[in-house]
Structure formats: C-alpha cells, structure tokens
Design a protein around this motif. Sequence first.
Motif, mmCIF file in Angstrom:
data_model
loop_
_atom_site.group_PDB
_atom_site.id
_atom_site.type_symbol
_atom_site.label_atom_id
_atom_site.label_comp_id
_atom_site.label_asym_id
_atom_site.label_seq_id
_atom_site.Cartn_x
_atom_site.Cartn_y
_atom_site.Cartn_z
ATOM 1 N N GLY A 12 0.952 -1.469 -0.072
ATOM 2 C CA GLY A 12 0.038 0.089 -0.014
ATOM 3 C C GLY A 12 0.775 1.293 0.024
ATOM 4 O O GLY A 12 2.027 1.291 0.079
ATOM 5 N N GLN A 59 -6.529 -4.537 -3.174
ATOM 6 C CA GLN A 59 -5.451 -3.350 -2.907
ATOM 7 C C GLN A 59 -5.603 -2.399 -4.015
ATOM 8 O O GLN A 59 -5.405 -2.659 -4.923
ATOM 9 C CB GLN A 59 -4.146 -3.841 -2.738
ATOM 10 C CG GLN A 59 -3.108 -2.589 -2.505
ATOM 11 C CD GLN A 59 -3.152 -2.200 -1.143
ATOM 12 O OE1 GLN A 59 -2.960 -2.897 -0.332
ATOM 13 N NE2 GLN A 59 -3.493 -0.816 -0.987
ATOM 14 N N ARG A 71 -6.473 -9.840 1.645
ATOM 15 C CA ARG A 71 -6.130 -9.878 0.247
ATOM 16 C C ARG A 71 -6.639 -11.393 -0.551
ATOM 17 O O ARG A 71 -7.353 -11.518 -1.277
ATOM 18 C CB ARG A 71 -4.781 -9.548 -0.296
ATOM 19 C CG ARG A 71 -4.571 -8.115 -0.296
ATOM 20 C CD ARG A 71 -3.477 -7.818 -1.027
ATOM 21 N NE ARG A 71 -2.597 -6.929 -0.346
ATOM 22 C CZ ARG A 71 -1.301 -6.359 -0.495
ATOM 23 N NH1 ARG A 71 -0.622 -6.773 -1.832
ATOM 24 N NH2 ARG A 71 -0.759 -5.413 -0.170
#
Length: 193
Positions: A12, A59, A71
């Motif tokens: 991220g 994401q 995820r």
Amino acid sequence: MPTEFGLDLGHGQNTFPETGSKGVIVDGTRYAEHSFNAQVGTKVKSILEAHGAIVHMAQQPYADDVSLTARTNFYNSKPNIKLIASIHANAGPSTARGMCAFYWHTSANSKRAADLYAKYVSAFGHILYSGGTEPSVPGTWTDFHMCRETNAPTILTENSFMTNSEDFKLVFQSQEYIQETAEIIARSMLEYA
C-alpha cells in the motif's frame, strides 16, 4: 459470461517510507514501490476491462496497505476468478536485473501463466531474471503468501529491480516501461484465459 480476474497491487501507499522496506532512496529522494505498482495496475485494469473482463482488486491504488490475509481471503471469496496477477518491483543486489513471475510450485496452471508472462517480457525486448519464471516453494525465500494461499492460479510478477541503477530508471522514470509492463501482464492474463 465475462472473464473474471484478480489484480493485486503489491503493498500500500503507506509501506514506504514508514516501514522503510518497500522502496528505495536515490540521491535523497524517496521512491515508493507502490507508486509503480499502482500505475501499472491501473493500466492493466483498463486493458482487461476494454476486453470485457471483470477485474477484482483487494488493494486499491494509492490506498493504505491491505494485509496479505485480507487480500487472499477477498480473492478466494470470488469463485469465478480465472487468474490472479500480483504486481511488484523487485529489490536485491545492485547487479540483479530483469523481470520474473513466481508461481506455486505444484500448480500447472500458474506455471502456464508465468510462462506466458516470460514470453511477453521477451517479446517486448526486456531482460528476464532467472529465466523469467521461478517456482514458489514452501520453506524457501520464494514461499510467497499470495501464491500459496489463493484458490485461483496466481502469478506474482517482479517487474525489474528498484535496486539496480538501470532498472531503477525503467521503474521510476519511464512511462514507456510502465505501459509496456502493463501490456505484458494484461496480454499474459488474456491469453491464459
């Protein structure tokens, strides 16, 4: 019925410089891996959708990090996903260069997708690292959660080395390379499907 894909952006936006591990500092400037992954992923998504595909992304671009477990749980909740591609830039010795796709060592379908990726890397004239494909094997440095824990066939793409001076220029200073990387990944996925 449209083909469904999983598209995973590595890390991220908050994973560098906060953790210090998912990016590089060159001449005092910080370069976050996620910025490259997000640019490539956004382009891959557009290409796939232009071919009528449905794209699932756990994401999101330019968002804080979503855990690996969250995820893979997300992708596993989508039973019609044909293939997942996880997008990364690599780090390692300053001499290491090139592009490579990792695949779960027992998955013939993941291996087939990785081979397609390597084929397109070569077709675009880019350097292959480790022959362009590498098995993800339990108990080794290649034991990647994304390859191991997904139900659908998955490739984890490492698209050149941030830590190599020549590859760095591709990853962080070349819009042409970002576009070509997106084409390589998208074409691999579409041909696989």
